[in-house]
Every structure is written in C-alpha cells, then in structure tokens.
Design a protein around this motif. Structure first.
Motif, mmCIF file in Angstrom:
data_model
loop_
_atom_site.group_PDB
_atom_site.id
_atom_site.type_symbol
_atom_site.label_atom_id
_atom_site.label_comp_id
_atom_site.label_asym_id
_atom_site.label_seq_id
_atom_site.Cartn_x
_atom_site.Cartn_y
_atom_site.Cartn_z
ATOM 1 N N GLY A 237 0.823 -1.206 0.000
ATOM 2 C CA GLY A 237 0.000 0.000 0.000
ATOM 3 C C GLY A 237 0.855 1.253 0.000
ATOM 4 N N ALA A 238 1.924 1.235 0.805
ATOM 5 C CA ALA A 238 2.828 2.381 0.856
ATOM 6 C C ALA A 238 3.567 2.556 -0.463
ATOM 7 C CB ALA A 238 3.825 2.200 1.994
ATOM 8 N N ALA A 239 3.989 1.449 -1.076
ATOM 9 C CA ALA A 239 4.691 1.536 -2.364
ATOM 10 C C ALA A 239 3.797 2.154 -3.428
ATOM 11 C CB ALA A 239 5.167 0.148 -2.794
ATOM 12 N N LEU A 240 2.546 1.722 -3.473
ATOM 13 C CA LEU A 240 1.608 2.276 -4.450
ATOM 14 C C LEU A 240 1.315 3.744 -4.162
ATOM 15 C CD1 LEU A 240 -0.896 -0.708 -4.785
ATOM 16 C CD2 LEU A 240 0.820 0.022 -6.463
ATOM 17 N N GLY A 241 1.210 4.089 -2.892
ATOM 18 C CA GLY A 241 0.988 5.484 -2.527
ATOM 19 C C GLY A 241 2.128 6.372 -2.981
ATOM 20 N N ASN A 245 2.006 9.302 -5.852
ATOM 21 C CA ASN A 245 2.393 10.643 -5.425
ATOM 22 C C ASN A 245 3.580 11.178 -6.220
ATOM 23 O OD1 ASN A 245 4.277 12.306 -3.255
ATOM 24 N ND2 ASN A 245 2.101 12.805 -3.080
ATOM 25 N N ALA A 246 4.405 10.275 -6.729
ATOM 26 C CA ALA A 246 5.638 10.674 -7.404
ATOM 27 C C ALA A 246 5.378 11.140 -8.831
ATOM 28 C CB ALA A 246 6.628 9.512 -7.417
ATOM 29 N N ASN A 247 6.139 12.123 -9.288
ATOM 30 C CA ASN A 247 6.201 12.414 -10.709
ATOM 31 C C ASN A 247 6.838 11.208 -11.400
ATOM 32 O OD1 ASN A 247 5.172 14.971 -10.129
ATOM 33 N ND2 ASN A 247 7.207 15.892 -10.019
ATOM 34 N N VAL A 248 6.565 11.046 -12.684
ATOM 35 C CA VAL A 248 6.978 9.800 -13.337
ATOM 36 C C VAL A 248 8.484 9.568 -13.286
ATOM 37 C CG1 VAL A 248 4.985 9.640 -14.873
ATOM 38 C CG2 VAL A 248 6.999 10.946 -15.600
ATOM 39 N N ILE A 252 10.731 6.184 -5.874
ATOM 40 C CA ILE A 252 10.036 6.088 -4.584
ATOM 41 C C ILE A 252 11.030 5.984 -3.431
ATOM 42 C CG2 ILE A 252 7.972 5.052 -5.588
ATOM 43 C CD1 ILE A 252 8.955 2.332 -4.523
ATOM 44 N N ALA A 253 12.315 5.855 -3.745
ATOM 45 C CA ALA A 253 13.346 5.786 -2.711
ATOM 46 C C ALA A 253 13.973 7.148 -2.429
ATOM 47 C CB ALA A 253 14.432 4.790 -3.141
ATOM 48 N N TRP A 254 13.420 8.211 -3.008
ATOM 49 C CA TRP A 254 13.950 9.559 -2.809
ATOM 50 C C TRP A 254 13.811 9.927 -1.332
ATOM 51 C CZ3 TRP A 254 11.801 14.482 -5.759
ATOM 52 C CH2 TRP A 254 12.627 15.584 -5.457
ATOM 53 N N VAL A 255 14.934 10.056 -0.668
ATOM 54 C CA VAL A 255 14.951 10.255 0.788
ATOM 55 C C VAL A 255 14.238 11.533 1.196
ATOM 56 C CG1 VAL A 255 16.478 10.708 2.762
ATOM 57 C CG2 VAL A 255 16.999 8.839 1.170
ATOM 58 N N ASN A 256 14.448 12.609 0.453
ATOM 59 C CA ASN A 256 13.882 13.893 0.851
ATOM 60 C C ASN A 256 12.362 13.956 0.695
ATOM 61 O OD1 ASN A 256 14.425 16.629 1.786
ATOM 62 N ND2 ASN A 256 13.760 17.301 -0.248
ATOM 63 N N LYS A 257 11.793 13.089 -0.134
ATOM 64 C CA LYS A 257 10.364 13.173 -0.411
ATOM 65 C C LYS A 257 9.549 12.064 0.226
ATOM 66 C CE LYS A 257 7.041 13.891 -4.185
ATOM 67 N NZ LYS A 257 6.857 14.241 -5.617
ATOM 68 N N PHE A 318 12.165 3.381 1.194
ATOM 69 C CA PHE A 318 12.370 2.265 0.286
ATOM 70 C C PHE A 318 13.821 2.292 -0.176
ATOM 71 C CE2 PHE A 318 7.686 2.330 -0.241
ATOM 72 C CZ PHE A 318 7.463 0.983 0.021
ATOM 73 N N SER A 319 14.368 1.108 -0.394
ATOM 74 C CA SER A 319 15.790 1.005 -0.724
ATOM 75 C C SER A 319 16.099 1.525 -2.130
ATOM 76 C CB SER A 319 16.250 -0.450 -0.608
ATOM 77 O OG SER A 319 15.453 -1.311 -1.412
ATOM 78 N N LYS A 320 15.250 1.236 -3.106
ATOM 79 C CA LYS A 320 15.419 1.672 -4.490
ATOM 80 C C LYS A 320 14.068 1.610 -5.177
ATOM 81 C CE LYS A 320 20.266 0.521 -5.535
ATOM 82 N NZ LYS A 320 21.167 -0.355 -6.329
ATOM 83 N N ASP A 321 14.064 1.821 -6.498
ATOM 84 C CA ASP A 321 12.850 1.529 -7.274
ATOM 85 C C ASP A 321 13.213 0.573 -8.409
ATOM 86 O OD1 ASP A 321 14.140 3.332 -8.984
ATOM 87 O OD2 ASP A 321 12.259 4.174 -9.718
ATOM 88 N N GLN A 322 14.056 -0.391 -8.065
ATOM 89 C CA GLN A 322 14.576 -1.387 -9.006
ATOM 90 C C GLN A 322 13.470 -2.272 -9.581
ATOM 91 O OE1 GLN A 322 18.103 -2.425 -9.655
ATOM 92 N NE2 GLN A 322 17.065 -3.656 -11.200
#
Length: 436
Positions: A237-241, A245-248, A252-257, A318-322
């Motif tokens: 659920g968090a990954a999908l959120g 929320n993210a621009n394309v 999702i691993a962006w620490v600041n956001k 999240f560690s990455k968006d691999q």
C-alpha cells in the motif's frame, strides 16, 4: 489485413548502467485469495460477497471502504476481511498519495493465471499506471534440496501479462508482494528461510518489482499470525501510494520526499522462521538484526525493501525503485516515463489514422511538409515532458524515404534521454595543510 491504428513499441538503447496528471495517479491493487479456500463462503468474505466477488471496485477515498465491508484489524475473524490486510494497505495508499484518488481493487483467485489483471485494466479503460499484486503464493520455491539457491517464482508470469498489456497500449508497472515466509517444495512447504539461498530476482522482467519487508508493530504481527498461511502483511500500500504521489521520473526511494516513518515505526522482513509460537513468529528477521553485507546482498539481487540510514534515525525509506531487469528499464521511474510518453504520443497521433498522406510526386516518398507536421506533433508532447523535467531530452526521427504508397504505413521513431538518479553518492574526504 489487420485494423489500422497507432502501434507503439519500445527499444533498448543500451545506455548502460515535474508535474503529473490525474491519469498517472490511477492505481490498481489486486488481492489474490487463492490460498483462502473459504474466502467468500464464511465470515466477512461472505458478508461482502455480493459486492466484491468477481468485481473490480473503484475506490476514491477511505470513506468508500465501510460500505464494502473492508475494515481495520479487530481480531474478530467474522468482521476482519482477509485479517484486516486490505484496509491496512488501502489506508497507507490514501495516506501517502492524498485523501482522494482513483484506486481500483479486486479480490480474485489467481492460482492458475493472472487474467484478473486484464479485467482490472479493462474496468479502468486501460488507465491503470501502477498495479500492486498482493498474493499468498510463495515467492521462492525449492525443487532441489542440494541447490545453492531457491528459484524465483511468479515474476515471469506477471512480466508476460504486463508485456501483453503493453502491446495492447495499456502499459503498467507491477509491484509484487508475495509470500517469502513459506518456501514451496515438492512435498511439505518449508517455513525456515535461509538467507544465503535467496535467489536474484533480476531476470529481465522490466515491468515487475519485488517488494520485501513490513512494519514492525503489534497489529502487523497479529494480522500475519492470524493468517494460517503466515503470509507477511508487506508494504504494498505504501509503495503504491509513493508511486501515485511521485512524478513519473522520481524514485520512490527519494529520501527527501518519501519518509515513511509515520507508517512504519520500525522494520522487519516478516520471514525467517515462520513457525508460530506464543502468537509470534519464531523469527521475523528484524531489520536491526541484518548486517550491511546481508542488506547489500538483497539489494544486489534486485529486491526493493524498507530500510534506514545511519544519521536519520527518524526515517524509514524504500531502498530503491529497481525492477527485475538490469537493462535500460531497470527502474520503475524509467518505465513510468516511457509509459507516459507512449500514452500521450499515441493519443496525439490517433486522429491521423487513415488520414491522407501527401507524397513528393517526383519520388513517391512522403512529402517534407508531412514529415515536419508529424515531427512537430510528437515533439510538442516530448517538449512538454522536457519542460516539466520528466526527461532530459529527446529526438524524433521520420525516414524521408518511406514508401507510404506501397505499404500504407508511417514509421515514426523517438528516443528519450531519461532523468538520472543519485542512487549512490561517493565523497572523498581528507586532511590537508592548506585549502589549495
């Protein structure tokens, strides 16, 4: 001869190792109930059967859940739909992406195939951009006890399904939350996972990402233990959120956001030794018990999991968006970027299907004016993406020697230069006598 249309395909450029629209936020969440044999025959499932069985439901806010019988975990099996897990993930989704949005959900038996994904994408008119699959099917299997590693399961089937949807101009990114706590074998399933035997999930599956890990808190433990299959609750659920929320172009691993500390007070893997004793797993592999080598190994094998950084004690990320690929499309962000351009370019070109194409009478080839017109149509789309910092640059090519009189086909090629990501930042430090 097949029907005309605009047909999009991707190429791998071998390049090696910001604004969104409402369409980019459209999300799907599929709950595979194949391991719950009596799901719609008793308890909360029976009560919600008429509304949920075989149906794709669009949810726009948390207010929609009560009428569907999707409630938070209460330890009452007659009330808790799938042990409260759907509510948990949907709450995380809306909490992160915003109080309102478009989330399509479905409860389906996916034991034989993933046709439910087709049904969901049709119900959303092809607009689902990211789809989560929560399943209790085992992520890993062991067919040979002497083998050095387990084998990865499910990913190939999901990749095939996503690839076929991309061919039908309904591309999406799939994030998978399967059951890593139980190893499938030819005999009895095993509940003890050997970290050294976890296989790589990088198998050339660009449309699929495999998630590991979950929150370490009492409710998550209770939900997992209440389930006879001891399937980890996960973090889908968090990954999908984050994706919605993210621009394309954003990871999702962006620490600041994307600090998820409000959703995961602490972290565990949810597997290790899934034997239940005293209402707990014998071992759930707490994040703090894993050393750097073990975490780096999971990362190298392509898994995306919840993590922490030294010096940021109040953060979970999240560690990455691999993805399960190491090629050009090795991140979810790159796939979402190409998917956005594909949808936009196709929509812009569709009005010109079966339109007249003027040719140069001296050569029989496409006229310069028509080449310029089509280049401008595609360039306008990609220029907007570049201005929004969703891509770094692009090129559009139309071969002037195309013989459209002979084959009634116009070929347009474009390439995107993606936005980079600082997955690693290396700093060299030292002492010096002067600052020169």
């Amino acid at each position: 001869m097949a029907l005309g249309g605009v047909f999009m395909s991707d190429t791998d450029g071998n390049i090696g190792s910001s604004s969104t629209t409402s369409t980019e936020k459209v999300t799907g969440l599929l709950f595979d109930i194949s391991k719950q044999e009596s799901f719609f025959d008793e308890g909360a499932g029976l009560a919600a059967k008429d509304k949920l069985q075989g149906t794709v439901i669009e949810i726009n806010s948390m207010d929609d859940l009560k009428d569907l019988g999707i409630t938070p975990y209460s330890a009452d099996s007659n009330v808790d739909l799938l042990f409260g897990i759907p509510y948990y993930h949907i709450k995380h989704f809306f909490g992160i992406q915003g109080d309102s949005g478009r989330l399509f959900i479905m409860f389906a038996d996916c034991s034989t195939d993933w046709s439910a994904i087709d049904q969901m994408q049709r119900a959303a008119h092809g607009m689902i951009n990211q789809l989560g699959v929560w399943t209790e099917q085992s992520l890993w299997k062991q067919t040979d006890e002497m083998a050095e590693t387990y084998s990865i399961d499910l990913v190939t089937g999901l990749q095939s399904k996503a690839a076929s949807l991309a061919d039908e101009n309904a591309p999406l990114s799939i994030v998978l939350s399967a059951n890593p706590a139980v190893i499938a074998t030819a005999d009895e399933p095993k509940k003890q996972v050997e970290l050294s035997k976890i296989p790589s999930c990088i198998i050339g599956a660009r449309f699929v990402t495999v998630l590991l890990g979950q929150g370490l808190d009492a409710d998550v433990t209770a939900m997992q233990v209440a389930n006879p299959n001891v399937t980890p609750v996960g973090n889908i659920g968090a990954a999908l959120g984050c994706l919605a929320n993210a621009n394309v172009q954003e990871s999702i691993a962006w620490v600041n956001k994307f600090n998820l500390i409000g959703y995961f007070p602490d972290i565990e893997m949810g597997f290790g030794d899934a034997t239940v004793a005293d209402d707990k797993l014998t071992s759930s592999l707490k994040y703090s018990s894993l050393n750097k080598i073990q975490l780096d190994d999971l990362d190298d094998k392509g898994y995306v999991f919840l993590c922490k950084y030294s010096g940021l004690e109040s953060g979970v990320y999240f560690s990455k968006d691999q993805t399960c690929s190491d090629g050009d499309y090795r991140t979810i962000a790159r796939n979402r970027t190409i998917h956005k351009s594909r949808r936009a370019v196709r929509n812009a070109l569709l009005p010109y299907v079966n339109s007249p194409l003027k040719v140069d009478p001296s050569t029989g080839y496409l006229s310069t004016a028509k080449i310029t017109m089509f280049q401008n149509i595609v360039s306008d789309i990609l220029t907007t993406m570049q201005n929004n910092e969703e891509i770094s640059g692009f090129s559009v090519t139309i071969d002037k020697n195309q013989n459209v009189l002979k084959n009634d086909t116009l070929i347009i090629k474009y390439s995107l230069v993606p936005v980079g990501v600082a997955a690693r930042i290396e700093v060299v430090e030292g002492l010096a006598l002067t600052n020169k």
